[in-house]
Design a protein around this motif. Sequence first.
Motif, PDB file in Angstrom:
ATOM      1  N   THR A  43       0.823  -1.207   0.000  1.00  0.00           N
ATOM      2  CA  THR A  43       0.000   0.000   0.000  1.00  0.00           C
ATOM      3  C   THR A  43       0.864   1.267   0.000  1.00  0.00           C
ATOM      4  N   ASN A  44       2.209   1.086   0.019  1.00  0.00           N
ATOM      5  CA  ASN A  44       3.151   2.209   0.076  1.00  0.00           C
ATOM      6  C   ASN A  44       3.889   2.313  -1.265  1.00  0.00           C
ATOM      7  N   ALA A  45       3.473   3.288  -2.102  1.00  0.00           N
ATOM      8  CA  ALA A  45       4.005   3.386  -3.469  1.00  0.00           C
ATOM      9  C   ALA A  45       5.525   3.590  -3.484  1.00  0.00           C
ATOM     10  N   THR A  46       6.044   4.340  -2.535  1.00  0.00           N
ATOM     11  CA  THR A  46       7.492   4.592  -2.500  1.00  0.00           C
ATOM     12  C   THR A  46       8.253   3.313  -2.181  1.00  0.00           C
ATOM     13  N   ALA A  47       7.734   2.545  -1.234  1.00  0.00           N
ATOM     14  CA  ALA A  47       8.378   1.275  -0.876  1.00  0.00           C
ATOM     15  C   ALA A  47       8.359   0.341  -2.084  1.00  0.00           C
TER      16      ALA A  47
END
Length: 328
Positions: A43-47
Amino acid sequence: MRLAITDEPSLKTAAARGAAVLRAGGLVAFPTETVYGLGADATNATAVARVFEAKERPHFDPLIVHLGAADWLERVVESAPAEARRLAEKFWPGPLTLVLPKRAVIPDIATAGLPTVAVRVPAHPVAHAMIEAAGVPVAAPSANRFGRISPTTGPAVEEELGGRIELILDAGPTRHGIESTIVAFDAAGPRVLRPGPVTLEALRECLGREVRFAARESGTPASPGMMESHYAPRTPLRLMDPKLTLVGRVGLLAFSETRAVPGFAAVETLSASGDLREAAANLFAALRRLDAAGLDLIVAEPVPEQGLGVAIMDRLRKAAWPRTAVSR
Ligand code: TXA
Ligand code: MG
């Protein structure tokens, strides 16, 4: 850093460490029952972007989203046809991935802009404990650099990604040794995008109907997973063919009995007894050893194309691309 998991207490510690890294937006390589995955909070686009960076993928491929339990499905997909639910009930937790319409909670980068998301519930106790502790769905491709062989051991992950990611959870060799079966659904019903440990026969039996491979249009794979060069070792590999001329240092990837053929510089046998399950579990590690043996060519013996043999031959043909592409 690589954490070895040897017993229940070390599993608990490792799962908690992995979960903390994931929640902080970091990357964790972890064992599943198929191959090792490189996980990020889905759910974390950067990760998720960091996953592509670590793998050196030249473009964004859609990733498989791993769930802690089947009842997380509603969190990540809009809907699932009755046949998808039947398959999930039968094969989860396990090596089956379903492609379904995604919810907005899954960022576009995780699905490479596709309106669908590939999901599965892994059966490995370490994967399960870590995802459950993280409390978030975990996007994870196989833990190899782009175009390389999927790792099935902790040291193989280290070789691929050591120094680029926060944590490697090492629980020894994986059980199946090849990646999950991927099934998508269209108007005509289920379509297999990638053969794997859940065989066509098992899918047919569960659904009581014919299940086919997705049609491969020339030049445009239905799934990027159908890309032919996906599993290539660095050493050229060809399927065994009487017309092959063997020059230089040649290695043999044998299916069952190791024939005393003179002239091979190295031989790996997938299963002395000819067991397809054992052969699948050994496939990528054997390819890795041959790839490290300084050979000019690897020759692979075909395996019987039934049950798990379909998935093994799929990987061997992809490893052989493009050199045998013209002759197929
Ligand atoms: O066993 C496995 O599936 C392992 C473990 C770690 O779970 N994972 C794995 O991931 O093999 P990866 O990224 O190496 O392969 C995922 C495949 C890709 O070929 C991708 O194209 C396909 O899944 N895929 C993912 N999302 C898709 C989608 N929305 N539609 C079609 N194909 C999709
Ligand atoms: Mg992969």
